[in-house]
Design an enzyme around this catalytic site. Structure first.
Site, PDB file in Angstrom:
ATOM      1  N   TYR A 253     -27.338  11.810  43.597  1.00 45.33           N
ATOM      2  CA  TYR A 253     -26.463  10.993  42.740  1.00 45.33           C
ATOM      3  C   TYR A 253     -26.544  11.462  41.293  1.00 45.33           C
ATOM      4  O   TYR A 253     -25.551  11.434  40.569  1.00 45.33           O
ATOM      5  CB  TYR A 253     -26.872   9.517  42.828  1.00 45.33           C
ATOM      6  CG  TYR A 253     -25.899   8.613  42.119  1.00 45.33           C
ATOM      7  CD1 TYR A 253     -24.720   8.205  42.751  1.00 45.33           C
ATOM      8  CD2 TYR A 253     -26.135   8.164  40.812  1.00 45.33           C
ATOM      9  CE1 TYR A 253     -23.809   7.391  42.107  1.00 45.33           C
ATOM     10  CE2 TYR A 253     -25.224   7.350  40.162  1.00 45.33           C
ATOM     11  CZ  TYR A 253     -24.057   6.975  40.810  1.00 45.33           C
ATOM     12  OH  TYR A 253     -23.155   6.170  40.167  1.00 45.33           O
TER      13      TYR A 253
ATOM     14  N   PHE B 299       3.797  19.039  30.798  1.00 38.56           N
ATOM     15  CA  PHE B 299       3.527  18.924  32.232  1.00 38.56           C
ATOM     16  C   PHE B 299       3.462  17.428  32.554  1.00 38.56           C
ATOM     17  O   PHE B 299       3.007  16.636  31.735  1.00 38.56           O
ATOM     18  CB  PHE B 299       2.246  19.639  32.678  1.00 38.56           C
ATOM     19  CG  PHE B 299       2.090  19.525  34.163  1.00 38.56           C
ATOM     20  CD1 PHE B 299       2.931  20.237  35.005  1.00 38.56           C
ATOM     21  CD2 PHE B 299       1.178  18.647  34.724  1.00 38.56           C
ATOM     22  CE1 PHE B 299       2.864  20.080  36.388  1.00 38.56           C
ATOM     23  CE2 PHE B 299       1.106  18.499  36.109  1.00 38.56           C
ATOM     24  CZ  PHE B 299       1.949  19.210  36.935  1.00 38.56           C
ATOM     25  N   THR B 300       3.905  17.085  33.754  1.00 35.84           N
ATOM     26  CA  THR B 300       4.108  15.673  34.109  1.00 35.84           C
ATOM     27  C   THR B 300       2.878  14.800  33.844  1.00 35.84           C
ATOM     28  O   THR B 300       2.952  13.825  33.084  1.00 35.84           O
ATOM     29  CB  THR B 300       4.507  15.570  35.599  1.00 35.84           C
ATOM     30  OG1 THR B 300       3.529  16.273  36.383  1.00 35.84           O
ATOM     31  CG2 THR B 300       5.875  16.186  35.838  1.00 35.84           C
TER      32      THR B 300
ATOM     33  N   ASP C 142      -4.685  23.815  28.627  1.00 33.21           N
ATOM     34  CA  ASP C 142      -4.570  23.460  30.031  1.00 33.21           C
ATOM     35  C   ASP C 142      -4.747  24.782  30.767  1.00 33.21           C
ATOM     36  O   ASP C 142      -3.823  25.588  30.860  1.00 33.21           O
ATOM     37  CB  ASP C 142      -3.222  22.827  30.332  1.00 33.21           C
ATOM     38  CG  ASP C 142      -3.076  22.478  31.807  1.00 33.21           C
ATOM     39  OD1 ASP C 142      -3.810  23.059  32.625  1.00 33.21           O
ATOM     40  OD2 ASP C 142      -2.232  21.635  32.151  1.00 33.21           O
TER      41      ASP C 142
ATOM     42  N   ARG D  55      11.893  20.593  40.328  1.00 31.32           N
ATOM     43  CA  ARG D  55      11.346  20.609  38.974  1.00 31.32           C
ATOM     44  C   ARG D  55      12.540  20.590  38.032  1.00 31.32           C
ATOM     45  O   ARG D  55      12.959  21.600  37.481  1.00 31.32           O
ATOM     46  CB  ARG D  55      10.486  21.856  38.729  1.00 31.32           C
ATOM     47  CG  ARG D  55       9.211  21.900  39.553  1.00 31.32           C
ATOM     48  CD  ARG D  55       8.004  21.165  38.984  1.00 31.32           C
ATOM     49  NE  ARG D  55       7.921  19.749  39.211  1.00 31.32           N
ATOM     50  CZ  ARG D  55       6.768  19.064  39.213  1.00 31.32           C
ATOM     51  NH1 ARG D  55       5.609  19.667  39.052  1.00 31.32           N
ATOM     52  NH2 ARG D  55       6.764  17.770  39.366  1.00 31.32           N
TER      53      ARG D  55
HETATM   54  N1  F0G Z   1      -1.753  20.867  34.530  1.00 34.10           N
HETATM   55  C1  F0G Z   1      -0.936  21.681  35.209  1.00 34.10           C
HETATM   56  C2  F0G Z   1      -0.309  22.849  34.522  1.00 34.10           C
HETATM   57  C3  F0G Z   1      -0.678  21.427  36.563  1.00 34.10           C
HETATM   58  O1  F0G Z   1       0.132  22.227  37.234  1.00 34.10           O
HETATM   59  C4  F0G Z   1      -1.289  20.304  37.183  1.00 34.10           C
HETATM   60  C5  F0G Z   1      -1.008  19.968  38.570  1.00 34.10           C
HETATM   61  C6  F0G Z   1      -2.131  19.493  36.427  1.00 34.10           C
HETATM   62  C7  F0G Z   1      -2.343  19.814  35.094  1.00 34.10           C
HETATM   63  C8  F0G Z   1      -2.794  18.280  37.003  1.00 34.10           C
HETATM   64  O2  F0G Z   1      -3.813  18.645  37.849  1.00 34.10           O
HETATM   65  O3  F0G Z   1      -3.075  17.827  40.094  1.00 34.10           O
HETATM   66  O4  F0G Z   1      -5.441  18.464  39.647  1.00 34.10           O
HETATM   67  O5  F0G Z   1      -4.507  16.402  38.676  1.00 34.10           O
HETATM   68  N2  F0G Z   1      -0.046  20.455  39.201  1.00 34.10           N
HETATM   69  C9  F0G Z   1       0.279  20.247  40.579  1.00 34.10           C
HETATM   70  C10 F0G Z   1       1.498  21.041  40.925  1.00 34.10           C
HETATM   71  C11 F0G Z   1       0.360  18.829  40.989  1.00 34.10           C
HETATM   72  O6  F0G Z   1       1.951  20.920  42.061  1.00 34.10           O
HETATM   73  O7  F0G Z   1       1.977  21.807  40.094  1.00 34.10           O
HETATM   74  P1  F0G Z   1      -4.228  17.773  39.140  1.00 34.10           P
END
Ligand code: F0G
Length: 461
Positions: free
Chosen positions: A70, A122-123, A213, A380
Protein backbone atom coordinates in the site's frame (compact mmCIF):
# COMPACT_ATOMS: atom_id res chain seq x y z
CA UNK A 1 14.01 -1.18 -46.51
CA UNK A 2 10.35 -2.08 -46.06
CA UNK A 3 8.83 -1.17 -42.72
CA UNK A 4 9.18 -4.55 -41.03
CA UNK A 5 7.87 -5.27 -37.54
CA UNK A 6 10.76 -5.28 -35.03
CA UNK A 7 9.01 -8.01 -33.03
CA UNK A 8 7.31 -11.35 -33.51
CA UNK A 9 3.86 -12.34 -32.27
CA UNK A 10 3.58 -14.64 -29.26
CA UNK A 11 -0.10 -14.39 -28.31
CA UNK A 12 -3.05 -13.88 -30.64
CA UNK A 13 -6.61 -12.75 -30.04
CA UNK A 14 -9.27 -14.01 -32.49
CA UNK A 15 -11.36 -11.47 -34.40
CA UNK A 16 -14.91 -11.95 -35.64
CA UNK A 17 -16.15 -10.69 -38.98
CA UNK A 18 -19.83 -9.75 -38.71
CA UNK A 19 -22.44 -9.30 -41.44
CA UNK A 20 -23.70 -5.92 -42.57
CA UNK A 21 -27.14 -6.77 -41.16
CA UNK A 22 -25.61 -7.48 -37.73
CA UNK A 23 -23.67 -4.23 -37.87
CA UNK A 24 -26.82 -2.27 -38.78
CA UNK A 25 -28.49 -3.58 -35.62
CA UNK A 26 -25.42 -2.82 -33.51
CA UNK A 27 -25.07 0.69 -34.95
CA UNK A 28 -28.69 1.58 -34.21
CA UNK A 29 -28.38 0.20 -30.68
CA UNK A 30 -25.30 2.42 -30.24
CA UNK A 31 -27.14 5.56 -31.38
CA UNK A 32 -24.73 5.97 -34.31
CA UNK A 33 -21.94 6.69 -31.83
CA UNK A 34 -18.94 4.40 -32.26
CA UNK A 35 -18.06 4.90 -28.56
CA UNK A 36 -21.26 3.04 -27.67
CA UNK A 37 -20.57 -0.07 -29.75
CA UNK A 38 -19.64 -3.28 -28.00
CA UNK A 39 -16.08 -4.26 -28.76
CA UNK A 40 -17.15 -7.78 -29.72
CA UNK A 41 -19.23 -6.28 -32.54
CA UNK A 42 -16.11 -4.58 -33.96
CA UNK A 43 -13.73 -6.18 -36.46
CA UNK A 44 -10.74 -3.81 -36.59
CA UNK A 45 -10.78 -1.35 -33.71
CA UNK A 46 -9.19 1.99 -34.60
CA UNK A 47 -11.27 3.95 -32.07
CA UNK A 48 -8.17 4.93 -30.17
CA UNK A 49 -4.52 4.23 -29.54
CA UNK A 50 -5.23 4.73 -25.83
CA UNK A 51 -4.78 1.72 -23.59
CA UNK A 52 -4.94 -0.56 -26.63
CA UNK A 53 -1.22 -1.37 -27.04
CA UNK A 54 0.16 -4.90 -27.02
CA UNK A 55 2.65 -5.25 -24.18
CA UNK A 56 6.04 -6.85 -24.74
CA UNK A 57 7.27 -10.06 -23.11
CA UNK A 58 9.46 -7.88 -20.86
CA UNK A 59 6.43 -5.89 -19.75
CA UNK A 60 4.46 -9.05 -18.95
CA UNK A 61 7.45 -10.34 -16.99
CA UNK A 62 7.60 -7.01 -15.17
CA UNK A 63 3.94 -7.42 -14.16
CA UNK A 64 5.00 -10.41 -12.05
CA UNK A 65 7.51 -8.23 -10.22
CA UNK A 66 4.76 -5.81 -9.17
CA UNK A 67 5.02 -4.87 -5.50
CA UNK A 68 1.46 -4.37 -4.27
CA UNK A 69 2.41 -2.76 -0.97
CA UNK A 70 0.00 0.00 0.00
CA UNK A 71 2.86 2.36 0.77
CA UNK A 72 6.43 2.67 -0.45
CA UNK A 73 6.04 0.09 -3.21
CA UNK A 74 9.23 -0.99 -4.94
CA UNK A 75 7.35 -0.62 -8.23
CA UNK A 76 6.86 3.09 -7.57
CA UNK A 77 10.60 3.55 -7.32
CA UNK A 78 11.08 1.63 -10.58
CA UNK A 79 8.64 4.04 -12.23
CA UNK A 80 10.31 7.07 -10.67
CA UNK A 81 13.69 5.90 -11.94
CA UNK A 82 12.37 5.35 -15.48
CA UNK A 83 10.80 8.84 -15.52
CA UNK A 84 14.07 10.37 -14.26
CA UNK A 85 16.17 8.49 -16.83
CA UNK A 86 13.97 8.99 -19.88
CA UNK A 87 12.14 12.28 -19.25
CA UNK A 88 14.61 13.89 -16.86
CA UNK A 89 11.99 15.04 -14.32
CA UNK A 90 13.11 14.34 -10.74
CA UNK A 91 9.62 13.95 -9.24
CA UNK A 92 6.65 11.87 -10.31
CA UNK A 93 3.15 11.36 -8.93
CA UNK A 94 1.34 8.37 -10.49
CA UNK A 95 -2.31 8.79 -11.48
CA UNK A 96 -4.91 6.37 -12.79
CA UNK A 97 -4.56 7.87 -16.28
CA UNK A 98 -3.73 11.13 -18.03
CA UNK A 99 -6.82 13.05 -17.01
CA UNK A 100 -6.05 12.28 -13.36
CA UNK A 101 -2.79 14.19 -13.79
CA UNK A 102 -4.61 17.00 -15.62
CA UNK A 103 -7.07 17.24 -12.75
CA UNK A 104 -4.31 17.57 -10.16
CA UNK A 105 -2.34 20.08 -12.22
CA UNK A 106 -5.39 22.25 -12.92
CA UNK A 107 -6.28 22.32 -9.22
CA UNK A 108 -2.71 23.19 -8.22
CA UNK A 109 -1.87 25.88 -10.76
CA UNK A 110 -5.14 27.57 -11.74
CA UNK A 111 -6.81 30.45 -9.90
CA UNK A 112 -10.33 31.17 -11.20
CA UNK A 113 -10.28 33.82 -13.91
CA UNK A 114 -6.85 32.91 -15.21
CA UNK A 115 -5.93 31.77 -18.73
CA UNK A 116 -4.41 28.51 -19.91
CA UNK A 117 -2.95 28.91 -23.39
CA UNK A 118 -2.16 25.77 -25.34
CA UNK A 119 -1.36 24.47 -28.83
CA UNK A 120 -4.95 23.47 -29.63
CA UNK A 121 -7.32 22.06 -27.07
CA UNK A 122 -7.63 18.48 -25.95
CA UNK A 123 -11.03 17.41 -24.63
CA UNK A 124 -10.15 16.25 -21.09
CA UNK A 125 -7.38 18.82 -20.63
CA UNK A 126 -9.62 21.77 -21.45
CA UNK A 127 -12.50 20.35 -19.41
CA UNK A 128 -10.30 20.18 -16.29
CA UNK A 129 -8.90 23.66 -16.91
CA UNK A 130 -12.42 25.05 -17.24
CA UNK A 131 -13.63 23.18 -14.15
CA UNK A 132 -10.84 24.91 -12.21
CA UNK A 133 -12.05 28.29 -13.49
CA UNK A 134 -9.61 28.96 -16.33
CA UNK A 135 -10.25 30.07 -19.90
CA UNK A 136 -8.43 28.09 -22.58
CA UNK A 137 -6.78 30.14 -25.35
CA UNK A 138 -5.58 28.44 -28.52
CA UNK A 139 -2.10 29.66 -29.50
CA UNK A 140 -1.24 27.07 -32.14
CA UNK A 141 -0.17 28.24 -35.62
CA UNK A 142 -3.02 28.77 -38.09
CA UNK A 143 -1.83 25.94 -40.35
CA UNK A 144 -2.84 23.39 -37.70
CA UNK A 145 -6.49 24.26 -38.29
CA UNK A 146 -6.19 23.58 -42.00
CA UNK A 147 -6.14 19.87 -42.89
CA UNK A 148 -4.64 20.65 -46.30
CA UNK A 149 -1.83 23.00 -45.23
CA UNK A 150 1.67 21.59 -45.63
CA UNK A 151 4.18 21.81 -42.79
CA UNK A 152 6.66 19.60 -40.97
CA UNK A 153 5.73 20.94 -37.53
CA UNK A 154 2.12 22.01 -37.65
CA UNK A 155 1.91 21.56 -33.88
CA UNK A 156 4.20 24.57 -33.29
CA UNK A 157 3.02 27.34 -31.00
CA UNK A 158 2.53 30.69 -32.75
CA UNK A 159 4.84 32.82 -30.63
CA UNK A 160 3.14 36.05 -31.73
CA UNK A 161 -0.24 34.77 -30.47
CA UNK A 162 1.27 33.76 -27.14
CA UNK A 163 3.14 37.06 -26.79
CA UNK A 164 -0.03 39.00 -27.55
CA UNK A 165 -1.98 37.10 -24.88
CA UNK A 166 0.77 37.74 -22.33
CA UNK A 167 0.72 41.46 -23.22
CA UNK A 168 -3.10 41.64 -23.13
CA UNK A 169 -3.80 39.90 -19.82
CA UNK A 170 -0.42 40.15 -18.06
CA UNK A 171 1.84 37.22 -17.11
CA UNK A 172 0.30 36.84 -13.65
CA UNK A 173 -3.07 36.02 -15.25
CA UNK A 174 -1.59 33.05 -17.09
CA UNK A 175 -1.80 29.96 -14.89
CA UNK A 176 0.63 28.04 -17.08
CA UNK A 177 1.24 27.35 -20.75
CA UNK A 178 0.49 23.82 -21.92
CA UNK A 179 2.22 22.42 -25.01
CA UNK A 180 1.13 19.05 -26.32
CA UNK A 181 3.68 16.89 -28.16
CA UNK A 182 2.23 15.72 -30.56
CA UNK A 183 -1.11 17.54 -31.06
CA UNK A 184 -3.85 14.95 -31.04
CA UNK A 185 -6.75 17.12 -32.28
CA UNK A 186 -4.65 18.51 -35.14
CA UNK A 187 -4.06 15.00 -36.49
CA UNK A 188 -1.04 14.01 -34.42
CA UNK A 189 1.11 16.89 -35.70
CA UNK A 190 4.50 17.36 -34.02
CA UNK A 191 6.20 20.38 -32.46
CA UNK A 192 9.79 21.24 -33.41
CA UNK A 193 12.56 21.46 -30.83
CA UNK A 194 13.34 24.96 -32.07
CA UNK A 195 9.77 26.00 -31.27
CA UNK A 196 9.82 24.32 -27.84
CA UNK A 197 13.03 26.19 -26.97
CA UNK A 198 11.57 29.51 -28.12
CA UNK A 199 8.34 28.96 -26.14
CA UNK A 200 10.36 27.95 -23.09
CA UNK A 201 12.45 31.14 -23.29
CA UNK A 202 9.39 33.31 -23.74
CA UNK A 203 7.52 31.74 -20.80
CA UNK A 204 10.47 31.74 -18.45
CA UNK A 205 11.36 35.33 -19.31
CA UNK A 206 7.91 36.25 -17.99
CA UNK A 207 8.06 33.86 -15.04
CA UNK A 208 5.31 31.66 -16.53
CA UNK A 209 5.39 27.91 -16.00
CA UNK A 210 5.58 25.74 -19.11
CA UNK A 211 3.97 22.34 -18.92
CA UNK A 212 3.86 19.58 -21.49
CA UNK A 213 1.11 17.18 -22.36
CA UNK A 214 3.71 14.52 -23.12
CA UNK A 215 1.18 11.82 -24.00
CA UNK A 216 2.73 11.13 -27.44
CA UNK A 217 6.20 12.56 -26.78
CA UNK A 218 8.14 9.64 -28.31
CA UNK A 219 6.27 10.02 -31.59
CA UNK A 220 7.08 13.73 -31.51
CA UNK A 221 10.76 13.00 -30.87
CA UNK A 222 10.78 10.66 -33.86
CA UNK A 223 9.42 13.39 -36.15
CA UNK A 224 12.14 15.74 -34.89
CA UNK A 225 14.74 13.12 -35.79
CA UNK A 226 13.26 12.66 -39.26
CA UNK A 227 12.43 16.27 -40.12
CA UNK A 228 14.32 18.86 -38.09
CA UNK A 229 17.73 19.80 -39.49
CA UNK A 230 20.60 18.54 -37.33
CA UNK A 231 18.84 15.62 -35.60
CA UNK A 232 19.03 12.84 -38.20
CA UNK A 233 21.78 11.05 -36.29
CA UNK A 234 20.55 11.79 -32.78
CA UNK A 235 18.79 8.87 -31.02
CA UNK A 236 15.10 9.40 -30.19
CA UNK A 237 15.90 8.96 -26.48
CA UNK A 238 18.29 11.91 -26.59
CA UNK A 239 15.84 14.08 -28.54
CA UNK A 240 13.10 13.32 -26.03
CA UNK A 241 15.36 14.48 -23.19
CA UNK A 242 16.12 17.70 -25.03
CA UNK A 243 12.39 18.25 -25.57
CA UNK A 244 11.55 17.68 -21.91
CA UNK A 245 14.41 19.97 -20.82
CA UNK A 246 12.26 22.85 -22.10
CA UNK A 247 9.46 22.13 -19.60
CA UNK A 248 8.82 22.58 -15.88
CA UNK A 249 6.85 19.36 -15.86
CA UNK A 250 4.43 17.18 -17.77
CA UNK A 251 1.16 15.35 -17.60
CA UNK A 252 1.27 11.92 -19.16
CA UNK A 253 -1.30 9.45 -20.31
CA UNK A 254 0.72 6.25 -20.06
CA UNK A 255 -1.93 4.54 -22.15
CA UNK A 256 -0.35 5.86 -25.34
CA UNK A 257 3.42 6.13 -25.76
CA UNK A 258 4.21 4.30 -22.50
CA UNK A 259 2.76 1.13 -24.05
CA UNK A 260 0.49 0.16 -21.17
CA UNK A 261 -3.22 -0.43 -20.90
CA UNK A 262 -3.80 1.87 -17.94
CA UNK A 263 -1.92 4.52 -15.99
CA UNK A 264 -0.53 8.03 -16.12
CA UNK A 265 1.51 10.49 -14.14
CA UNK A 266 2.30 14.06 -13.28
CA UNK A 267 6.03 14.82 -13.28
CA UNK A 268 7.81 18.01 -12.30
CA UNK A 269 10.99 19.73 -11.17
CA UNK A 270 9.55 21.91 -8.41
CA UNK A 271 9.30 20.53 -4.87
CA UNK A 272 6.47 22.83 -3.82
CA UNK A 273 4.32 21.63 -6.70
CA UNK A 274 5.28 18.05 -5.82
CA UNK A 275 4.16 18.56 -2.23
CA UNK A 276 0.86 20.03 -3.35
CA UNK A 277 0.33 17.18 -5.81
CA UNK A 278 1.01 14.61 -3.10
CA UNK A 279 -1.57 16.27 -0.86
CA UNK A 280 -4.22 16.18 -3.60
CA UNK A 281 -3.43 12.74 -4.99
CA UNK A 282 -4.37 11.02 -1.72
CA UNK A 283 -7.81 12.64 -1.97
CA UNK A 284 -8.55 11.89 -5.60
CA UNK A 285 -6.42 8.93 -6.66
CA UNK A 286 -4.55 7.06 -3.93
CA UNK A 287 -1.35 7.15 -1.91
CA UNK A 288 1.45 9.14 -3.57
CA UNK A 289 3.33 5.89 -4.15
CA UNK A 290 0.62 4.38 -6.36
CA UNK A 291 -1.90 7.11 -7.23
CA UNK A 292 -4.59 4.85 -8.65
CA UNK A 293 -2.31 2.24 -10.20
CA UNK A 294 -1.54 -1.30 -9.12
CA UNK A 295 2.13 -2.03 -8.43
CA UNK A 296 2.23 -4.35 -11.43
CA UNK A 297 0.91 -1.58 -13.68
CA UNK A 298 3.66 0.75 -12.50
CA UNK A 299 6.25 -1.95 -13.32
CA UNK A 300 4.82 -2.43 -16.82
CA UNK A 301 4.82 1.32 -17.34
CA UNK A 302 8.43 1.67 -16.17
CA UNK A 303 9.42 -0.96 -18.74
CA UNK A 304 7.25 0.62 -21.46
CA UNK A 305 8.85 4.03 -20.86
CA UNK A 306 12.23 2.54 -21.77
CA UNK A 307 10.84 0.64 -24.78
CA UNK A 308 9.09 3.67 -26.29
CA UNK A 309 12.39 5.40 -27.09
CA UNK A 310 13.86 2.43 -28.95
CA UNK A 311 14.58 3.78 -32.44
CA UNK A 312 13.47 0.61 -34.23
CA UNK A 313 10.21 0.39 -32.32
CA UNK A 314 9.18 4.00 -32.84
CA UNK A 315 10.29 4.03 -36.48
CA UNK A 316 8.07 1.06 -37.24
CA UNK A 317 5.15 2.45 -35.25
CA UNK A 318 5.04 5.82 -37.01
CA UNK A 319 5.85 4.12 -40.31
CA UNK A 320 2.79 1.90 -40.00
CA UNK A 321 0.55 4.94 -39.62
CA UNK A 322 2.23 6.49 -42.68
CA UNK A 323 1.56 3.27 -44.63
CA UNK A 324 -2.19 3.55 -44.05
CA UNK A 325 -2.08 7.24 -44.96
CA UNK A 326 -0.22 6.43 -48.17
CA UNK A 327 -2.82 3.87 -49.27
CA UNK A 328 -5.59 6.45 -48.87
CA UNK A 329 -3.67 9.27 -50.54
CA UNK A 330 -2.94 7.05 -53.54
CA UNK A 331 -6.69 6.58 -53.99
CA UNK A 332 -7.36 10.31 -53.73
CA UNK A 333 -9.13 10.13 -50.36
CA UNK A 334 -8.98 13.50 -48.53
CA UNK A 335 -7.03 13.14 -45.29
CA UNK A 336 -5.35 15.58 -42.92
CA UNK A 337 -1.80 16.16 -44.10
CA UNK A 338 0.93 15.48 -43.42
CA UNK A 339 0.02 12.18 -41.73
CA UNK A 340 0.68 12.41 -37.99
CA UNK A 341 2.08 10.03 -35.41
CA UNK A 342 -0.85 8.03 -34.07
CA UNK A 343 -3.46 7.87 -36.77
CA UNK A 344 -4.82 8.89 -40.12
CA UNK A 345 -7.55 11.52 -40.03
CA UNK A 346 -10.19 11.55 -42.78
CA UNK A 347 -11.17 15.09 -43.73
CA UNK A 348 -14.98 14.87 -43.55
CA UNK A 349 -15.41 18.40 -44.92
CA UNK A 350 -13.89 17.39 -48.23
CA UNK A 351 -15.18 13.80 -48.06
CA UNK A 352 -18.82 14.88 -47.64
CA UNK A 353 -18.99 18.43 -49.01
CA UNK A 354 -22.76 18.14 -49.43
CA UNK A 355 -23.24 18.04 -45.61
CA UNK A 356 -23.14 21.13 -43.40
CA UNK A 357 -21.32 20.86 -40.07
CA UNK A 358 -24.59 20.75 -38.11
CA UNK A 359 -25.39 17.45 -39.85
CA UNK A 360 -22.31 15.97 -38.12
CA UNK A 361 -20.42 14.81 -41.22
CA UNK A 362 -17.52 13.20 -39.34
CA UNK A 363 -19.86 11.39 -36.94
CA UNK A 364 -21.84 10.11 -39.91
CA UNK A 365 -18.74 9.01 -41.82
CA UNK A 366 -17.47 7.07 -38.79
CA UNK A 367 -20.87 5.35 -38.54
CA UNK A 368 -20.83 4.45 -42.25
CA UNK A 369 -17.32 3.04 -41.99
CA UNK A 370 -18.45 0.73 -39.21
CA UNK A 371 -21.48 -0.31 -41.23
CA UNK A 372 -19.36 -1.05 -44.29
CA UNK A 373 -16.65 -3.18 -42.73
CA UNK A 374 -16.83 -3.31 -38.94
CA UNK A 375 -13.91 -0.88 -38.67
CA UNK A 376 -14.37 1.41 -35.69
CA UNK A 377 -13.11 5.00 -35.92
CA UNK A 378 -13.79 8.15 -33.86
CA UNK A 379 -15.30 11.56 -34.61
CA UNK A 380 -12.97 14.51 -34.02
CA UNK A 381 -15.06 17.46 -35.10
CA UNK A 382 -18.03 19.46 -33.89
CA UNK A 383 -19.32 16.73 -31.55
CA UNK A 384 -15.95 16.39 -29.79
CA UNK A 385 -15.52 20.17 -29.60
CA UNK A 386 -18.65 20.58 -27.43
CA UNK A 387 -20.06 23.90 -26.28
CA UNK A 388 -18.57 27.11 -24.96
CA UNK A 389 -19.33 26.97 -21.21
CA UNK A 390 -20.05 30.73 -21.08
CA UNK A 391 -22.29 31.18 -24.11
CA UNK A 392 -23.68 27.64 -24.33
CA UNK A 393 -23.11 27.76 -28.07
CA UNK A 394 -21.49 24.96 -30.07
CA UNK A 395 -17.80 25.34 -30.76
CA UNK A 396 -17.51 25.04 -34.55
CA UNK A 397 -13.97 23.76 -35.16
CA UNK A 398 -12.55 24.17 -38.61
CA UNK A 399 -11.33 20.58 -38.46
CA UNK A 400 -14.11 18.06 -39.00
CA UNK A 401 -12.23 14.77 -38.92
CA UNK A 402 -12.64 11.03 -38.52
CA UNK A 403 -9.70 9.51 -36.70
CA UNK A 404 -8.40 6.09 -37.72
CA UNK A 405 -6.13 5.54 -34.75
CA UNK A 406 -3.53 2.80 -34.96
CA UNK A 407 -2.94 0.88 -31.71
CA UNK A 408 0.72 0.13 -31.01
CA UNK A 409 2.05 -3.34 -31.97
CA UNK A 410 -1.50 -4.72 -32.44
CA UNK A 411 -2.54 -4.83 -36.10
CA UNK A 412 -0.63 -5.97 -39.17
CA UNK A 413 -0.29 -4.03 -42.39
CA UNK A 414 -2.85 -6.46 -43.86
CA UNK A 415 -5.43 -5.23 -41.35
CA UNK A 416 -4.67 -1.69 -42.42
CA UNK A 417 -5.16 -2.68 -46.07
CA UNK A 418 -8.68 -3.86 -45.18
CA UNK A 419 -9.31 -0.50 -43.52
CA UNK A 420 -8.09 1.38 -46.58
CA UNK A 421 -10.24 -0.77 -48.88
CA UNK A 422 -13.35 0.07 -46.86
CA UNK A 423 -12.61 3.81 -46.73
CA UNK A 424 -12.03 3.84 -50.49
CA UNK A 425 -15.35 2.04 -51.04
CA UNK A 426 -17.09 4.78 -49.04
CA UNK A 427 -15.20 7.46 -50.96
CA UNK A 428 -16.56 6.03 -54.20
CA UNK A 429 -20.10 6.00 -52.76
CA UNK A 430 -19.82 9.30 -50.85
CA UNK A 431 -22.69 11.04 -52.63
CA UNK A 432 -25.14 8.67 -50.93
CA UNK A 433 -23.94 9.33 -47.36
CA UNK A 434 -26.39 11.47 -45.39
CA UNK A 435 -26.16 13.41 -42.15
CA UNK A 436 -27.24 12.79 -38.56
CA UNK A 437 -29.15 14.60 -35.84
CA UNK A 438 -28.36 14.40 -32.13
CA UNK A 439 -31.08 12.85 -29.98
CA UNK A 440 -29.26 12.89 -26.62
CA UNK A 441 -26.57 15.31 -25.50
CA UNK A 442 -24.80 14.83 -22.15
CA UNK A 443 -23.62 17.93 -20.29
CA UNK A 444 -19.86 17.33 -20.49
CA UNK A 445 -17.54 15.53 -22.91
CA UNK A 446 -20.59 14.80 -25.01
CA UNK A 447 -18.82 12.79 -27.71
CA UNK A 448 -18.41 9.83 -25.35
CA UNK A 449 -22.11 9.15 -24.83
CA UNK A 450 -24.19 11.30 -27.20
CA UNK A 451 -26.79 9.53 -29.36
CA UNK A 452 -27.79 10.23 -32.95
CA UNK A 453 -30.16 9.13 -35.71
CA UNK A 454 -30.08 9.61 -39.48
CA UNK A 455 -31.59 12.87 -40.65
CA UNK A 456 -34.98 12.32 -42.23
CA UNK A 457 -34.59 11.72 -45.95
CA UNK A 458 -30.85 11.16 -45.66
CA UNK A 459 -29.36 8.57 -48.00
CA UNK A 460 -26.71 5.97 -47.39
CA UNK A 461 -28.61 3.66 -45.05
N1 F0G B 1 -3.90 14.30 -23.57
C1 F0G B 1 -3.97 13.82 -24.82
C2 F0G B 1 -3.22 14.49 -25.92
C3 F0G B 1 -4.74 12.68 -25.07
O1 F0G B 1 -4.81 12.20 -26.30
C4 F0G B 1 -5.45 12.07 -24.00
C5 F0G B 1 -6.31 10.92 -24.23
C6 F0G B 1 -5.34 12.62 -22.73
C7 F0G B 1 -4.55 13.74 -22.55
C8 F0G B 1 -6.07 12.04 -21.55
O2 F0G B 1 -5.49 10.87 -21.15
O3 F0G B 1 -7.25 9.14 -21.56
O4 F0G B 1 -5.28 8.68 -20.10
O5 F0G B 1 -7.06 10.20 -19.34
N2 F0G B 1 -6.69 10.57 -25.37
C9 F0G B 1 -7.48 9.43 -25.70
C10 F0G B 1 -7.68 9.39 -27.19
C11 F0G B 1 -8.73 9.29 -24.93
O6 F0G B 1 -8.39 8.50 -27.64
O7 F0G B 1 -7.10 10.20 -27.90
P1 F0G B 1 -6.33 9.66 -20.50
Amino acid sequence: MINVEPYRIKVVEPLRVSTRAQRQVALEAAGYNTFLLRSEDVFIDLLTDSGTSAMSSDQWAAMMRGDEAYAGSRSFFALEEAVRDVYGFPYVVPTHQGRGAEHLLSKILIKPGQYTPGNMYFTTTRAHQELAGATFVDVIGDAAHDATAPGDFKGDVDLAKLEKLIADVGPSQIAYVNVAVTVNMAGGQPVSLANLRAVSQLCHRHGILLWSDATRCAENAYFVQQREPGYADVPVAEILRQMMDCFDGCTMSGKKDNLVNIGGFLAMRDETILQHARELVVLYEGMPSYGGMAGRDMEAMATGIREMVDDDYIGHRVGQVAYLGGLLLEAGVPIAQPVGGHGVFLDARRFLPHLTQDAYPAQSLAAQLYLDSGVRAMERGIVSAGRDPRTGRNHTPHLELVRLTVPRRVYTDRHLEVVAESVIRLWDARAGIGGLEMTYEPATLRFFTARFRPLAGAGGH
